[in-house]
Design a protein around this motif. Structure first.
Motif, short mmCIF file in Angstrom:
data_model
loop_
_atom_site.label_atom_id
_atom_site.label_comp_id
_atom_site.label_asym_id
_atom_site.label_seq_id
_atom_site.Cartn_x
_atom_site.Cartn_y
_atom_site.Cartn_z
N GLY A 1 33.28 9.55 -6.62
CA GLY A 1 34.60 9.75 -6.06
C GLY A 1 34.90 11.18 -5.66
O GLY A 1 35.99 11.47 -5.16
N TYR A 2 33.93 12.09 -5.87
CA TYR A 2 34.12 13.50 -5.54
C TYR A 2 32.97 14.00 -4.67
O TYR A 2 31.86 13.43 -4.68
CB TYR A 2 34.20 14.36 -6.81
CG TYR A 2 35.49 14.20 -7.56
CD1 TYR A 2 36.55 15.08 -7.36
CD2 TYR A 2 35.66 13.16 -8.47
CE1 TYR A 2 37.75 14.94 -8.04
CE2 TYR A 2 36.85 13.01 -9.17
CZ TYR A 2 37.89 13.90 -8.95
OH TYR A 2 39.07 13.74 -9.62
N ARG A 3 33.24 15.07 -3.93
CA ARG A 3 32.21 15.76 -3.15
C ARG A 3 32.11 17.19 -3.64
O ARG A 3 33.11 17.80 -4.04
CB ARG A 3 32.57 15.76 -1.65
CG ARG A 3 32.68 14.38 -1.03
CD ARG A 3 31.30 13.72 -0.83
NE ARG A 3 30.44 14.52 0.03
CZ ARG A 3 30.53 14.57 1.36
NH1 ARG A 3 31.51 13.91 1.99
NH2 ARG A 3 29.68 15.28 2.07
N ASP B 1 41.73 19.28 2.22
CA ASP B 1 42.89 19.23 3.12
C ASP B 1 44.11 19.94 2.56
O ASP B 1 44.97 20.39 3.31
CB ASP B 1 43.22 17.78 3.50
CG ASP B 1 43.59 16.90 2.31
OD1 ASP B 1 43.67 17.42 1.17
OD2 ASP B 1 43.80 15.68 2.52
N ARG C 1 38.14 15.57 -4.52
CA ARG C 1 38.26 14.12 -4.39
C ARG C 1 37.94 13.72 -2.94
O ARG C 1 38.38 14.38 -1.99
CB ARG C 1 39.66 13.67 -4.79
CG ARG C 1 39.72 12.22 -5.27
CD ARG C 1 41.04 11.93 -5.94
NE ARG C 1 42.14 12.13 -4.97
CZ ARG C 1 43.40 12.35 -5.35
NH1 ARG C 1 43.71 12.43 -6.64
NH2 ARG C 1 44.34 12.50 -4.43
N GLU C 2 37.19 12.66 -2.78
CA GLU C 2 36.66 12.29 -1.47
C GLU C 2 37.75 12.13 -0.41
O GLU C 2 37.54 12.48 0.75
CB GLU C 2 35.84 11.00 -1.57
CG GLU C 2 34.49 11.22 -2.24
CD GLU C 2 33.65 9.95 -2.26
OE1 GLU C 2 34.24 8.85 -2.12
OE2 GLU C 2 32.42 10.05 -2.42
N ASP C 3 38.91 11.62 -0.81
CA ASP C 3 39.95 11.41 0.19
C ASP C 3 40.62 12.71 0.63
O ASP C 3 41.44 12.70 1.55
CB ASP C 3 41.01 10.42 -0.32
CG ASP C 3 41.75 10.92 -1.56
OD1 ASP C 3 41.41 12.00 -2.07
OD2 ASP C 3 42.68 10.22 -2.01
N ALA C 4 40.28 13.84 0.00
CA ALA C 4 40.85 15.13 0.37
C ALA C 4 39.85 16.01 1.11
O ALA C 4 40.19 17.12 1.52
CB ALA C 4 41.36 15.86 -0.86
N ARG D 1 42.78 16.23 -7.90
CA ARG D 1 42.17 16.37 -6.57
C ARG D 1 41.02 17.36 -6.59
O ARG D 1 40.12 17.32 -5.74
CB ARG D 1 43.22 16.83 -5.56
CG ARG D 1 44.24 15.79 -5.16
CD ARG D 1 45.32 16.39 -4.28
NE ARG D 1 46.12 17.38 -4.99
CZ ARG D 1 46.95 18.24 -4.42
NH1 ARG D 1 47.05 18.26 -3.10
NH2 ARG D 1 47.64 19.09 -5.16
#
Length: 499
Positions: free
Chosen positions: A199-201, A305, A177-180, A223
């Motif tokens: 929304g994912y990398r 992360d 997930r991009e925010d992680a 995630r």
């Protein structure tokens, strides 16, 4: 000349016999270098006194074989299991410490060799001589007591990913997930490996590492998602956790939660956080493009992360734009180990070949230290040497920012000692010995002395005049439970002084 330490056990010998011989050689090297005293006894088999007084003799020098211990009834041959027992007794007496973990690793290393030999007998080696060189290290580190240990896990868990078994495999593809996502440097090559949903990398993963770590919570809460595998095969290199994708001309280095030689092979947070600094320093110290020496840049990393070290992947330069046209890169360690296509086997003029080799490898490593304060980890496994159509060395390629040290972050004296160990003891000494075995009477050290003396470094005069060189004590490091990065050295006779 006795060629036992040049040739591996014959292919028609039993796997058990061959595995014993391959596993005994590096363990014997460690014992003889670190704790034994060579006795001035005549005969074709050197005799050594071990702590406590027991006598051990071997056949050969660079790759000692056929160990025998002196008993009341004369010399008695011992196999690998008995050799491990002897080593444990000697080290307990020598250090005053017991260690149950390392003997198990020594046995695991021998059993891994047996599995690798069985697999190699059935496998087809790669056609590409570069890949063949990367996948040739059946012995591995010649001065480590358990160079092929694979963490004690079942063979089925690691053999599909073993370079020595000529493995090749697709990578697992994950979506983070991009925010992680955490990343630094140039990671664009990772996004080209597949397609991640909005929304994912994209995050490639080594399939063995996914079996070793648990990310169940991240998969459950979204995630992390699974996206299949790459549509192409990757080839594990000698480093095991670093793979090469020839179609993409891309190296990727992963974490691997397994002890291999001295360390658990994770991409540690502190190394990743200093990666850009060390990589840029090394790149500045070596010319860009396919010049006489090249740095293969570790140009960026990506991870999650919530699993910063466990899922980290590092992107490294490929070879096509770095290797001189018309040449073939080969792993330096493979020249010592031996493989089909080894230029050492066809070098008609050892002096010319050796001078070319020294001219490719030595100047860039010394210049990086002298002019840029960069200590390359220029040992056999981190050095590629490109050879021309006649097998003559024309270019050196260095890699692995994780092992680079910078002055003044480390004191100059410590940096120089590390460079001498990696470049001279671990690297040149081994290649010189392998070349001299093939050409009885050839002395490689006068040429090495001449090459080193060309460089205007204050440390060079001391190096050429010193009676000793620093030899890393891998056996004692592991027995005493020291940190794998905590190098300790003992003095070895310096062949440069007598040259």
């Amino acid at each position: 000349m006795d060629r036992v330490d040049l040739l591996p056990p014959p292919a028609d010998a039993s796997v058990a016999h061959r595995a014993d011989a391959y596993a005994a050689a590096p363990l014997l090297n460690c014992l003889l270098r670190e704790v034994a005293e060579r006795l001035p006894e005549p005969g074709d088999r050197p005799v050594h006194r071990l702590p406590g007084g027991r006598l051990l003799r071997v056949r050969g020098d660079r790759r000692p074989a056929e160990p025998e211990v002196r008993t009341a009834d004369g010399w008695q041959r011992i196999g690998h299991t008995e050799l491990v027992k002897l080593a444990a007794e000697v080290l307990t007496r020598h250090t005053g410490l017991s260690n149950h973990e390392l003997p198990a690793e020594m046995i695991d290393s021998r059993d891994a060799v047996a599995a690798l030999l069985t697999a190699r007998d059935r496998a087809t080696p790669p056609d590409d001589p570069y890949l063949r060189s990367e996948q040739s290290l059946v012995t591995g580190h010649p001065h480590h007591p358990a160079p092929k240990a694979r963490g004690g896990g079942p063979v089925a868990g690691w053999l599909p990913y073993a370079p020595e078994a000529h493995a090749r495999f697709p990578l697992a593809l994950l979506g983070v997930r991009e925010d992680a996502v955490v990343e630094e440097g140039d990671t664009a090559a990772l996004d080209a490996l597949g397609e991640a949903p909005p929304g994912y990398r994209l995050l490639p993963a080594h399939p063995w590492q996914l079996d070793l770590v648990s990310c169940a919570d991240a998969f459950e809460d979204g995630r992390l998602i699974r996206l299949g595998t790459t549509g192409f095969q990757t080839w594990p290199t000698a480093a095991i956790r670093t793979v090469y994708a020839p179609e993409r001309d891309l190296f990727l280095k992963f974490s691997l939660d397994v002890r291999i030689t001295n360390d658990i092979r994770r991409l540690w947070r502190h190394d990743l956080l200093r990666l850009r600094r060390t990589d840029e320093a090394a790149a500045n110290a070596l010319p860009a493009g396919p010049g006489p020496a090249v740095w293969l840049s570790d140009r960026g990393y990506r991870t999650a992360d919530f699993a910063f070290e466990e899922l980290a992947v590092l992107v490294r330069d490929g070879l096509r734009d770095r290797v001189r046209p018309g040449t073939t890169p080969l792993l330096a360690a493979a020249l010592v180990e031996g493989f089909e296509g080894n230029p050492l086997d066809t070098a008609e003029d050892p002096a010319a070949w050796w001078e070319a080799y020294l001219g490719a490898v030595v100047p860039p490593a010394l210049a990086a230290f002298a002019d840029h304060g960069v200590v390359l980890e220029a040992h056999l496994q981190n050095t590629l040497v490109a050879v021309d159509a006649d097998g003559m060395p024309v270019q050196a390629l260095f890699r692995d920012a994780e092992g680079v040290k910078l002055l003044p972050e480390v004191p100059r004296a410590a940096g120089w000692e590390r460079l001498v160990y990696c470049l001279v003891v671990n690297h040149l000494w081994e290649v010189a010995a392998a070349l001299a075995e093939r050409h009885p009477g050839f002395d490689p050290w006068p040429a090495a002395r001449r090459e080193l003396s060309r460089h205007d470094l204050p440390e060079i005069r001391a190096l050429l005049g010193s009676p000793t060189l620093p030899g890393k004590t891998n056996l004692l490091l592991r027995w005493t439970g020291a940190d794998g990065a905590d190098a300790r050295y003992l003095p070895l006779p310096n062949p440069l002084t007598g040259a």
